[in-house]
Design a protein around this motif. Sequence first.
Motif, PDB file in Angstrom:
ATOM      1  N   LYS A 206       0.555  -1.258  -0.343  1.00 30.16           N
ATOM      2  CA  LYS A 206       0.077   0.060  -0.095  1.00 30.16           C
ATOM      3  C   LYS A 206       0.633   1.504  -0.305  1.00 30.16           C
ATOM      4  CE  LYS A 206      -3.629   1.764   2.984  1.00 30.16           C
ATOM      5  NZ  LYS A 206      -5.087   1.835   3.098  1.00 30.16           N
ATOM      6  N   ASN A 207       1.503   1.283   1.132  1.00 29.87           N
ATOM      7  CA  ASN A 207       3.088   2.724   0.469  1.00 29.87           C
ATOM      8  C   ASN A 207       4.384   1.634   0.283  1.00 29.87           C
ATOM      9  OD1 ASN A 207       3.953   4.862   1.045  1.00 29.87           O
ATOM     10  ND2 ASN A 207       3.593   4.731   3.347  1.00 29.87           N
ATOM     11  N   LYS A 209       7.143   3.690  -0.421  1.00 28.16           N
ATOM     12  CA  LYS A 209       7.784   3.928   0.572  1.00 28.16           C
ATOM     13  C   LYS A 209       8.126   3.833   1.344  1.00 28.16           C
ATOM     14  CE  LYS A 209       7.569   7.148  -3.511  1.00 28.16           C
ATOM     15  NZ  LYS A 209       7.595   9.038  -3.644  1.00 28.16           N
ATOM     16  N   ALA A 210       7.329   3.299   2.593  1.00 27.75           N
ATOM     17  CA  ALA A 210       7.506   2.945   3.376  1.00 27.75           C
ATOM     18  C   ALA A 210       8.877   2.289   4.773  1.00 27.75           C
ATOM     19  CB  ALA A 210       6.563   2.080   4.769  1.00 27.75           C
TER      20      ALA A 210
END
Length: 240
Positions: A206-207, A209-210
């Motif tokens: 979902k993210n 870059k986390a």
Amino acid sequence: MILWILGLATLALYLSFILMKNGAWRSLWVGLSLVVLVGSLALLHFNDSNHFGMKQVTKSTTQVIYSASPSKQLPLLLYQNVGTSGKHTVYIYKTSAKGKATHTKADYTVTNLVAKAQPTTAQVTTTRKEWVYKSGFYRALFNNENNHAVIRVTNTFQLPKTWTALTTQQAKQLAKRIKAMQQPTAAQKAKAAAAIEKQVAAALAKNPKADAATVTKQVTAAYQAAQIQAVIKAVKGNND
């Protein structure tokens, strides 16, 4: 003061009735003494039965409370039924972080409630309704008897989301289950690892870059918290 008046009226009645000769003065003193005697007894009766000379007042105080549980990660408000009828319940808590545990009074005048409000800190609001004398005259007249007599005390507990209210027996069961959770079997470890890995993968998808380490830490903490909440729910549903 009323007892002194009663005593003097009794003495005056005795002396006037026994020592004085028949006549107007004797009748006057006997009558006055009798009126004061009966009036004093009536005032004592009405003060005792109907709180004559008194008024109702209500006072409220709010105090921050601390968990009586030894675990800082799992704050609890403990409670226990007193007696066999189950009509009286005492709640156990601390008034300071390092202080000794205290509890509410077990009495028919005391009511304990756990409110739905969720403040940032746990607290208890004590509302005390009592009888007090209307003035210093009445207080002196009745020698301060029955002053601050309790009518009703209501303790309203407001707990943050992190707190849980449990009976002392449920708390013991919870401690046992938490201890067992800290010593998982190989199968339980594998199941937890798989669940955490799946949630981490979903969060990173979902993210992207986390930070993977941060996400893993957050997911692990959330998973453990959910497991503890599941245990609490199971304990609360166990009436044994």
